[in-house]
Design a protein around this motif. Sequence first.
Motif, mmCIF file in Angstrom:
data_model
loop_
_atom_site.group_PDB
_atom_site.id
_atom_site.type_symbol
_atom_site.label_atom_id
_atom_site.label_comp_id
_atom_site.label_asym_id
_atom_site.label_seq_id
_atom_site.Cartn_x
_atom_site.Cartn_y
_atom_site.Cartn_z
ATOM 1 N N MET A 71 0.844 -1.190 0.000
ATOM 2 C CA MET A 71 0.000 0.000 0.000
ATOM 3 C C MET A 71 0.879 1.239 0.000
ATOM 4 O O MET A 71 1.548 1.538 0.991
ATOM 5 C CB MET A 71 -0.916 -0.007 1.233
ATOM 6 C CG MET A 71 -1.842 1.193 1.320
ATOM 7 S SD MET A 71 -2.881 1.135 2.784
ATOM 8 C CE MET A 71 -3.915 -0.274 2.419
ATOM 9 N N ALA A 72 0.931 1.927 -1.126
ATOM 10 C CA ALA A 72 1.782 3.108 -1.250
ATOM 11 C C ALA A 72 1.168 4.272 -0.479
ATOM 12 O O ALA A 72 -0.038 4.501 -0.533
ATOM 13 C CB ALA A 72 1.948 3.476 -2.711
ATOM 14 N N LEU A 73 2.005 4.980 0.236
ATOM 15 C CA LEU A 73 1.571 6.135 1.004
ATOM 16 C C LEU A 73 2.238 7.367 0.421
ATOM 17 O O LEU A 73 3.459 7.421 0.281
ATOM 18 C CB LEU A 73 1.963 5.959 2.473
ATOM 19 C CG LEU A 73 1.749 7.150 3.414
ATOM 20 C CD1 LEU A 73 0.270 7.500 3.468
ATOM 21 C CD2 LEU A 73 2.258 6.803 4.808
ATOM 22 N N LYS A 74 1.437 8.363 0.065
ATOM 23 C CA LYS A 74 1.969 9.554 -0.582
ATOM 24 C C LYS A 74 1.499 10.790 0.171
ATOM 25 O O LYS A 74 0.294 11.017 0.316
ATOM 26 C CB LYS A 74 1.504 9.599 -2.038
ATOM 27 C CG LYS A 74 2.177 10.660 -2.895
ATOM 28 C CD LYS A 74 1.771 10.480 -4.353
ATOM 29 C CE LYS A 74 2.514 11.439 -5.270
ATOM 30 N NZ LYS A 74 2.145 11.229 -6.687
ATOM 31 N N CYS A 75 2.463 11.564 0.662
ATOM 32 C CA CYS A 75 2.143 12.758 1.430
ATOM 33 C C CYS A 75 2.696 13.993 0.736
ATOM 34 O O CYS A 75 3.820 13.984 0.237
ATOM 35 C CB CYS A 75 2.742 12.674 2.829
ATOM 36 S SG CYS A 75 2.055 11.356 3.830
ATOM 37 N N GLY A 76 1.907 15.051 0.706
ATOM 38 C CA GLY A 76 2.349 16.300 0.113
ATOM 39 C C GLY A 76 2.696 17.310 1.191
ATOM 40 O O GLY A 76 1.918 17.524 2.123
ATOM 41 N N ILE A 77 3.883 17.912 1.088
ATOM 42 C CA ILE A 77 4.287 18.962 2.014
ATOM 43 C C ILE A 77 3.927 20.303 1.395
ATOM 44 O O ILE A 77 4.373 20.633 0.294
ATOM 45 C CB ILE A 77 5.796 18.916 2.302
ATOM 46 C CG1 ILE A 77 6.200 17.560 2.881
ATOM 47 C CG2 ILE A 77 6.199 20.032 3.260
ATOM 48 C CD1 ILE A 77 7.689 17.436 3.173
ATOM 49 N N VAL A 78 3.093 21.084 2.093
ATOM 50 C CA VAL A 78 2.691 22.392 1.594
ATOM 51 C C VAL A 78 3.074 23.475 2.598
ATOM 52 O O VAL A 78 3.290 23.215 3.776
ATOM 53 C CB VAL A 78 1.171 22.463 1.300
ATOM 54 C CG1 VAL A 78 0.751 21.378 0.335
ATOM 55 C CG2 VAL A 78 0.361 22.360 2.594
ATOM 56 N N GLY A 79 3.125 24.688 2.115
ATOM 57 C CA GLY A 79 3.453 25.813 2.977
ATOM 58 C C GLY A 79 3.913 26.991 2.133
ATOM 59 O O GLY A 79 4.362 26.815 1.003
ATOM 60 N N LEU A 80 3.808 28.177 2.688
ATOM 61 C CA LEU A 80 4.256 29.369 1.978
ATOM 62 C C LEU A 80 5.783 29.429 1.951
ATOM 63 O O LEU A 80 6.444 28.696 2.686
ATOM 64 C CB LEU A 80 3.701 30.622 2.671
ATOM 65 C CG LEU A 80 2.174 30.801 2.617
ATOM 66 C CD1 LEU A 80 1.779 32.077 3.376
ATOM 67 C CD2 LEU A 80 1.677 30.882 1.187
ATOM 68 N N PRO A 81 6.367 30.288 1.108
ATOM 69 C CA PRO A 81 7.829 30.424 1.082
ATOM 70 C C PRO A 81 8.396 30.820 2.448
ATOM 71 O O PRO A 81 7.751 31.540 3.214
ATOM 72 C CB PRO A 81 8.047 31.547 0.053
ATOM 73 C CG PRO A 81 6.839 31.499 -0.822
ATOM 74 C CD PRO A 81 5.713 31.115 0.085
ATOM 75 N N ASN A 82 9.591 30.328 2.743
ATOM 76 C CA ASN A 82 10.332 30.679 3.961
ATOM 77 C C ASN A 82 9.661 30.268 5.264
ATOM 78 O O ASN A 82 9.852 30.902 6.300
ATOM 79 C CB ASN A 82 10.622 32.182 4.012
ATOM 80 C CG ASN A 82 11.701 32.588 3.027
ATOM 81 O OD1 ASN A 82 12.362 31.739 2.433
ATOM 82 N ND2 ASN A 82 11.878 33.879 2.844
ATOM 83 N N VAL A 83 8.871 29.206 5.224
ATOM 84 C CA VAL A 83 8.291 28.694 6.473
ATOM 85 C C VAL A 83 8.994 27.424 6.940
ATOM 86 O O VAL A 83 8.749 26.933 8.042
ATOM 87 C CB VAL A 83 6.770 28.414 6.339
ATOM 88 C CG1 VAL A 83 6.019 29.691 6.003
ATOM 89 C CG2 VAL A 83 6.493 27.324 5.305
ATOM 90 N N GLY A 84 9.882 26.865 6.092
ATOM 91 C CA GLY A 84 10.624 25.662 6.457
ATOM 92 C C GLY A 84 10.211 24.432 5.696
ATOM 93 O O GLY A 84 10.691 23.332 5.970
ATOM 94 N N LYS A 85 9.334 24.613 4.700
ATOM 95 C CA LYS A 85 8.811 23.472 3.946
ATOM 96 C C LYS A 85 9.912 22.722 3.205
ATOM 97 O O LYS A 85 10.052 21.498 3.341
ATOM 98 C CB LYS A 85 7.748 23.978 2.960
ATOM 99 C CG LYS A 85 7.201 22.939 2.010
ATOM 100 C CD LYS A 85 6.096 23.526 1.153
ATOM 101 C CE LYS A 85 6.609 24.616 0.237
ATOM 102 N NZ LYS A 85 7.439 24.083 -0.873
#
Length: 365
Positions: free
Chosen positions: A1-15
């Motif tokens: 079972m493949a798990l896929k997570c997206g990292i989101v965030g505005l610029p310069n927040v540490g994403k």
Amino acid sequence: MALKCGIVGLPNVGKSTLFNCLSKAKAQSANYPFCTIEPNVGVITVPDSRLIRLAELVKPEKVQPTTVEIVDIAGLVKGASKGEGLGNKFLANIRETNAIIHVLRCFDDDNIVHVDGSVDPVRDKETIDFELQIKDLETIEKKKLKYEKIAKSGNKDAQKIVSSLDKYISHLEDGNSARSLVASESDFEAIEDLHLLTSKPILYVCNVDENTLNSSNHHVEAVRNATKNEDSEILLIATAIESEIAELENVEEQQMFLKEMGLEKPGIHHLIKATYSLLNLQTFFTAGKKEVKAWTIQKGMKAPQAAGVIHTDFEKGFIRAEVISYSDFNSLGSELACKESGKIKIQGKDYIVQDGDVVHFLFNV
């Protein structure tokens, strides 16, 4: 079972810093590699000390951990829902993920400029939420138009679908995300095929400084208050510390650094575990001389369905499962010792696989 997570965030927040830390992460002793699929996509192994212990006991030819695919989703600016910046690609990338990791800057540092001029994680959260909510409204409205035509002919099923869609439209128009709507089963079924962006499980990562890591600050408390009505989790991570850990060459150096910081494990290990919990997932193992492998399944999954994760034939021709709990395997040291001690349990089709089970499936096709 493949798990896929997206990292989101505005610029310069540490994403992107968090993504880079994940890309350099070391497993607890085996140093399983991170591999890059595309410049902003990578696969990282899920840290699991049980897998390492089983490998020590069984001494297989190969060890195969379970993995998480991490996507550093770039291109979000105000207006992304209208295609601004890389908005369309950004939103398409989120739609393909199982869960969202939303990074929020929760530290003050005059040397790091914020894109909006000041540190306000709740405002940042609302910026991204708004873009996703607008896109979801467009998606629902398209489906509503289709079913309104059918409903006007007197079709009761279509009328129910339109009614359910209206609930989500009102909820989103009020500035809420789809995941926070208290919906009936029929309401959920009406939007299930739409894969709404704001219906995905979400984990908020508060990027904090070293002094806040084991406590809190007013930014973190503001995020807690803003998300109190959401079905979500908040995790504190100091990406500056994670960067230092990721630069260390071996596990021993990492452990020394963590001890100095008063930490047991790197924050990214907690992040992956939290994502697992968010998606209601757990792990079972198969263990033999050729391979010791970790498998990801949904909690509550029965033995035949778990067998199907390995191969569809295993589920179709399922006969029984021979199950050893991880604790028994660990304490007794081998499958033979477990058998001699009566610790191998024969389970049928109704057995619900438990986290950490070491399983051998018998099947016939």
